[in-house]
Design a protein around this motif. Structure first.
Motif, PDB file in Angstrom:
ATOM      1  N   PHE A 202       0.847  -1.202   0.000  1.00 25.96           N
ATOM      2  CA  PHE A 202       0.000   0.000   0.000  1.00 25.96           C
ATOM      3  C   PHE A 202       0.885   1.254   0.000  1.00 25.96           C
ATOM      4  N   ARG A 203       0.404   2.307  -0.693  1.00 27.04           N
ATOM      5  CA  ARG A 203       1.159   3.560  -0.772  1.00 27.04           C
ATOM      6  C   ARG A 203       0.517   4.613   0.128  1.00 27.04           C
ATOM      7  N   PRO A 204       1.247   5.187   1.083  1.00 28.00           N
ATOM      8  CA  PRO A 204       0.650   6.188   1.982  1.00 28.00           C
ATOM      9  C   PRO A 204       0.359   7.498   1.252  1.00 28.00           C
ATOM     10  N   VAL A 205      -0.826   8.096   1.544  1.00 31.71           N
ATOM     11  CA  VAL A 205      -1.201   9.387   0.949  1.00 31.71           C
ATOM     12  C   VAL A 205      -1.744  10.359   1.985  1.00 31.71           C
ATOM     13  N   GLY A 206      -2.091   9.877   3.165  1.00 29.89           N
ATOM     14  CA  GLY A 206      -2.715  10.756   4.162  1.00 29.89           C
ATOM     15  C   GLY A 206      -1.715  11.694   4.805  1.00 29.89           C
ATOM     16  N   LYS A 207      -2.135  12.929   5.017  1.00 29.94           N
ATOM     17  CA  LYS A 207      -1.296  13.908   5.701  1.00 29.94           C
ATOM     18  C   LYS A 207      -1.641  13.978   7.189  1.00 29.94           C
ATOM     19  N   ASP A 208      -2.949  14.061   7.498  1.00 31.33           N
ATOM     20  CA  ASP A 208      -3.369  14.219   8.880  1.00 31.33           C
ATOM     21  C   ASP A 208      -3.525  12.882   9.600  1.00 31.33           C
ATOM     22  N   PHE A 209      -3.851  11.822   8.863  1.00 27.12           N
ATOM     23  CA  PHE A 209      -4.001  10.502   9.468  1.00 27.12           C
ATOM     24  C   PHE A 209      -3.666   9.450   8.414  1.00 27.12           C
ATOM     25  N   PRO A 210      -3.373   8.230   8.822  1.00 27.68           N
ATOM     26  CA  PRO A 210      -2.858   7.226   7.884  1.00 27.68           C
ATOM     27  C   PRO A 210      -3.922   6.743   6.882  1.00 27.68           C
ATOM     28  N   VAL A 211      -3.754   7.123   5.634  1.00 30.28           N
ATOM     29  CA  VAL A 211      -4.581   6.653   4.530  1.00 30.28           C
ATOM     30  C   VAL A 211      -3.647   6.093   3.466  1.00 30.28           C
ATOM     31  N   PHE A 212      -4.043   4.972   2.844  1.00 33.60           N
ATOM     32  CA  PHE A 212      -3.166   4.279   1.904  1.00 33.60           C
ATOM     33  C   PHE A 212      -3.946   3.921   0.638  1.00 33.60           C
ATOM     34  N   LEU A 213      -3.238   3.877  -0.480  1.00 34.08           N
ATOM     35  CA  LEU A 213      -3.833   3.444  -1.739  1.00 34.08           C
ATOM     36  C   LEU A 213      -3.502   1.983  -1.992  1.00 34.08           C
ATOM     37  N   HIS A 214      -4.529   1.219  -2.362  1.00 32.39           N
ATOM     38  CA  HIS A 214      -4.347  -0.199  -2.659  1.00 32.39           C
ATOM     39  C   HIS A 214      -3.400  -0.349  -3.854  1.00 32.39           C
ATOM     40  N   PRO A 215      -2.497  -1.286  -3.821  1.00 31.75           N
ATOM     41  CA  PRO A 215      -1.502  -1.400  -4.902  1.00 31.75           C
ATOM     42  C   PRO A 215      -2.100  -1.737  -6.269  1.00 31.75           C
ATOM     43  N   GLN A 216      -3.263  -2.394  -6.315  1.00 31.96           N
ATOM     44  CA  GLN A 216      -3.879  -2.723  -7.608  1.00 31.96           C
ATOM     45  C   GLN A 216      -5.061  -1.802  -7.945  1.00 31.96           C
ATOM     46  N   THR A 217      -5.998  -1.666  -7.029  1.00 33.56           N
ATOM     47  CA  THR A 217      -7.224  -0.920  -7.332  1.00 33.56           C
ATOM     48  C   THR A 217      -7.065   0.581  -7.121  1.00 33.56           C
ATOM     49  N   HIS A 218      -6.059   0.984  -6.335  1.00 30.11           N
ATOM     50  CA  HIS A 218      -5.817   2.398  -5.993  1.00 30.11           C
ATOM     51  C   HIS A 218      -6.964   3.004  -5.172  1.00 30.11           C
ATOM     52  N   GLU A 219      -7.803   2.142  -4.588  1.00 28.39           N
ATOM     53  CA  GLU A 219      -8.830   2.635  -3.674  1.00 28.39           C
ATOM     54  C   GLU A 219      -8.198   2.986  -2.325  1.00 28.39           C
ATOM     55  N   GLU A 220      -8.873   3.874  -1.576  1.00 31.16           N
ATOM     56  CA  GLU A 220      -8.322   4.339  -0.305  1.00 31.16           C
ATOM     57  C   GLU A 220      -8.661   3.382   0.835  1.00 31.16           C
ATOM     58  N   TYR A 221      -7.660   3.090   1.627  1.00 33.00           N
ATOM     59  CA  TYR A 221      -7.812   2.277   2.828  1.00 33.00           C
ATOM     60  C   TYR A 221      -7.270   3.100   3.996  1.00 33.00           C
ATOM     61  N   ALA A 222      -8.097   3.346   5.002  1.00 29.52           N
ATOM     62  CA  ALA A 222      -7.676   4.123   6.168  1.00 29.52           C
ATOM     63  C   ALA A 222      -7.550   3.214   7.379  1.00 29.52           C
ATOM     64  N   LEU A 223      -6.531   3.456   8.186  1.00 34.90           N
ATOM     65  CA  LEU A 223      -6.423   2.726   9.447  1.00 34.90           C
ATOM     66  C   LEU A 223      -7.524   3.188  10.392  1.00 34.90           C
ATOM     67  N   ALA A 224      -8.079   2.258  11.139  1.00 33.27           N
ATOM     68  CA  ALA A 224      -9.094   2.609  12.138  1.00 33.27           C
ATOM     69  C   ALA A 224      -8.505   3.656  13.086  1.00 33.27           C
ATOM     70  N   ARG A 225      -9.328   4.669  13.397  1.00 39.68           N
ATOM     71  CA  ARG A 225      -8.790   5.758  14.215  1.00 39.68           C
ATOM     72  C   ARG A 225      -9.882   6.356  15.096  1.00 39.68           C
ATOM     73  N   THR A 226      -9.435   7.049  16.103  1.00 38.65           N
ATOM     74  CA  THR A 226     -10.326   7.874  16.924  1.00 38.65           C
ATOM     75  C   THR A 226      -9.891   9.315  16.745  1.00 38.65           C
ATOM     76  N   GLU A 227     -10.731  10.247  17.196  1.00 32.27           N
ATOM     77  CA  GLU A 227     -10.396  11.659  17.077  1.00 32.27           C
ATOM     78  C   GLU A 227     -10.829  12.393  18.333  1.00 32.27           C
ATOM     79  N   ARG A 228     -10.128  13.475  18.606  1.00 33.93           N
ATOM     80  CA  ARG A 228     -10.417  14.273  19.799  1.00 33.93           C
ATOM     81  C   ARG A 228     -10.404  15.743  19.431  1.00 33.93           C
ATOM     82  N   LYS A 229     -11.383  16.480  19.935  1.00 29.36           N
ATOM     83  CA  LYS A 229     -11.476  17.910  19.662  1.00 29.36           C
ATOM     84  C   LYS A 229     -10.308  18.643  20.309  1.00 29.36           C
ATOM     85  N   SER A 230      -9.611  19.488  19.495  1.00 30.66           N
ATOM     86  CA  SER A 230      -8.465  20.222  20.025  1.00 30.66           C
ATOM     87  C   SER A 230      -8.491  21.702  19.674  1.00 30.66           C
ATOM     88  N   GLY A 231      -9.529  22.140  18.943  1.00 25.95           N
ATOM     89  CA  GLY A 231      -9.606  23.549  18.552  1.00 25.95           C
ATOM     90  C   GLY A 231     -10.914  23.809  17.836  1.00 25.95           C
TER      91      GLY A 231
END
Length: 407
Positions: free
Chosen positions: A39-68
């Motif tokens: 997989f090729r990483p493309v995410g800047k703010d959180f880990p998102v990757f492109l599938h090597p064949q389909t080029h669809e986006e795959y994101a790692l499971a994540r949580t988020e917290r309000k900071s501003g």
């Protein structure tokens, strides 16, 4: 490492609707494991990757917290121990917080399928209030699923977000992005209805909010209310499947009616130029793309002349073409006519009335376009008189064309 299809693709599958995008969440993986799998990483703010064949986006499971404040005011946490339910919990609506596993099983921890069946737009949890853009997203979904209702507790939460000033921190680009998507849905008036109900329209688009309650002449506008008329106009633009510039021009064409002096109501003398002034300010504030801005300005200034096409003298028709740059930009002029059609039919009981102005003006435009301006210029001995002679020829061509059309 387990992979799930999440969000809109699952929702649309359950509704039997086509879905253009498929979003994937990966549980139990690390960025290193994703890269090792190709997989090729493309995410800047959180880990998102492109599938090597389909080029669809795959994101790692994540949580988020309000900071501003605003859309960017979040910190994200992605690690192998984040569960699928924790990832789904950060999503906006229950109907968007479902997942389907590789075995085909549905994961629905927040009752999204139940709300789909009941046609309810309901927030997943209190974290909804942390992101003000979700108000716009929900309103956009109301325009897409126009027979869905907003859950009372969700509407109350949205009002609280507005009251505490969070929507004031939304960046212009994100407001425009959601507005454009909502205008492009099946019934865009529903978006503005929801935004009004929670108080957000007055904060985000005060020029549109101000139209509601403004009276118009009943003989031209049986619906009377200028805000109601505007909603009918944008729904007409959706009914005809017109492009976004037409839909935005339909939304903004009458903004000046909100500033009509009270002593001349329900007439709206001079509202066209006042509308154009307000359109310019709105477009600058939201950084509206040029094609939408330019058509909206032309519509605001000239829709009255288009509606009066049958009364215009040939010289006035040529002047309209000049002011709208119709000869150089014929496609945009046709979009102006499309928007005027929406304005004409966007009135109570006028939805199916015949509207003759577009064909009359297109006939005149074809006649003007056929005038041999180059030959006239070449035959003219006095250079200063060339524009006058070309213009006179165009006026005569319009006169003859419209006379032939009447005959």
């Amino acid at each position: 490492m387990r992979t799930y299809i999440v969000g809109g693709a699952v929702r649309d599958e359950l509704l039997g609707r086509p879905s253009a995008d498929r979003d994937y969440v990966v549980v139990g993986a690390t960025p290193e494991a994703m890269r090792a799998a190709g997989f090729r990483p493309v995410g800047k703010d959180f880990p998102v990757f492109l599938h090597p064949q389909t080029h669809e986006e795959y994101a790692l499971a994540r949580t988020e917290r309000k900071s501003g404040h605003g859309y960017h005011g979040f910190t994200f946490h992605a690690s192998p121990d984040v569960t699928l339910e924790q990832d789904l919990a950060r999503r906006d609506l229950t109907i968007n917080a479902m997942a389907r596993g590789e075995d085909g099983g549905l994961v629905d921890p927040f009752g999204g399928r139940r709300d789909l069946e009941a046609k309810i737009l309901r927030h997943v949890g209190p974290a909804f209030a942390e992101d003000p853009v979700r108000i716009l997203r929900l309103a956009r979904f109301a325009a897409r699923f126009d027979d869905f209702t907003v859950a009372p507790e969700t509407l109350a939460l949205m009002r609280g977000i507005v009251d505490c000033g969070e929507v004031d921190h939304l960046v212009a680009e994100r407001v425009w992005q959601e507005l454009a998507k909502g205008l492009s849905e099946a019934k865009p008036s529903r978006m503005f209805e929801v935004l009004r109900d929670c108080g957000a329209l007055a904060r985000l688009l005060p020029e549109v909010e101000a139209l509601f309650g403004v009276p118009q002449r009943a003989d031209y506008h049986p619906e009377i209310d200028a805000g109601v008329h505007t909603m009918m106009v944008i729904d007409q633009s959706a009914r005809h499947g017109f492009a976004l510039p037409v839909r935005f021009a339909a939304l903004t064409h009458d903004l000046g009616k909100a500033t009509t002096p009270a002593d001349i109501l329900p007439r709206h003398l001079g509202h066209e130029q006042r509308s154009a002034t307000l359109v310019e300010a709105l477009c600058a504030r939201l950084r509206v793309p040029n094609d939408c801005r330019d058509l909206a300005l032309i519509m605001a200034r000239h829709h009255g002349a288009v509606h009066r096409a049958a009364e215009l003298r040939p010289a006035t028709v040529v002047e309209l073409f000049e002011k709208t740059d119709a000869l150089r930009r014929p496609e945009r002029f046709r979009q102006l006519l499309d928007t005027c059609l929406c304005d004409f039919t966007g009135r109570l009981g006028w939805e199916n009335r015949p509207y003759a102005s577009p064909q009359r003006l297109l006939t005149a435009l074809a006649a003007v376009d056929a005038v041999p301006a180059g030959e006239i210029a070449a035959a003219c001995s006095e250079r200063g008189s060339i524009p006058e002679r070309i213009r006179a020829a165009r006026i005569e061509a319009v006169r003859l064309a419209l006379q032939d059309a009447r005959d």
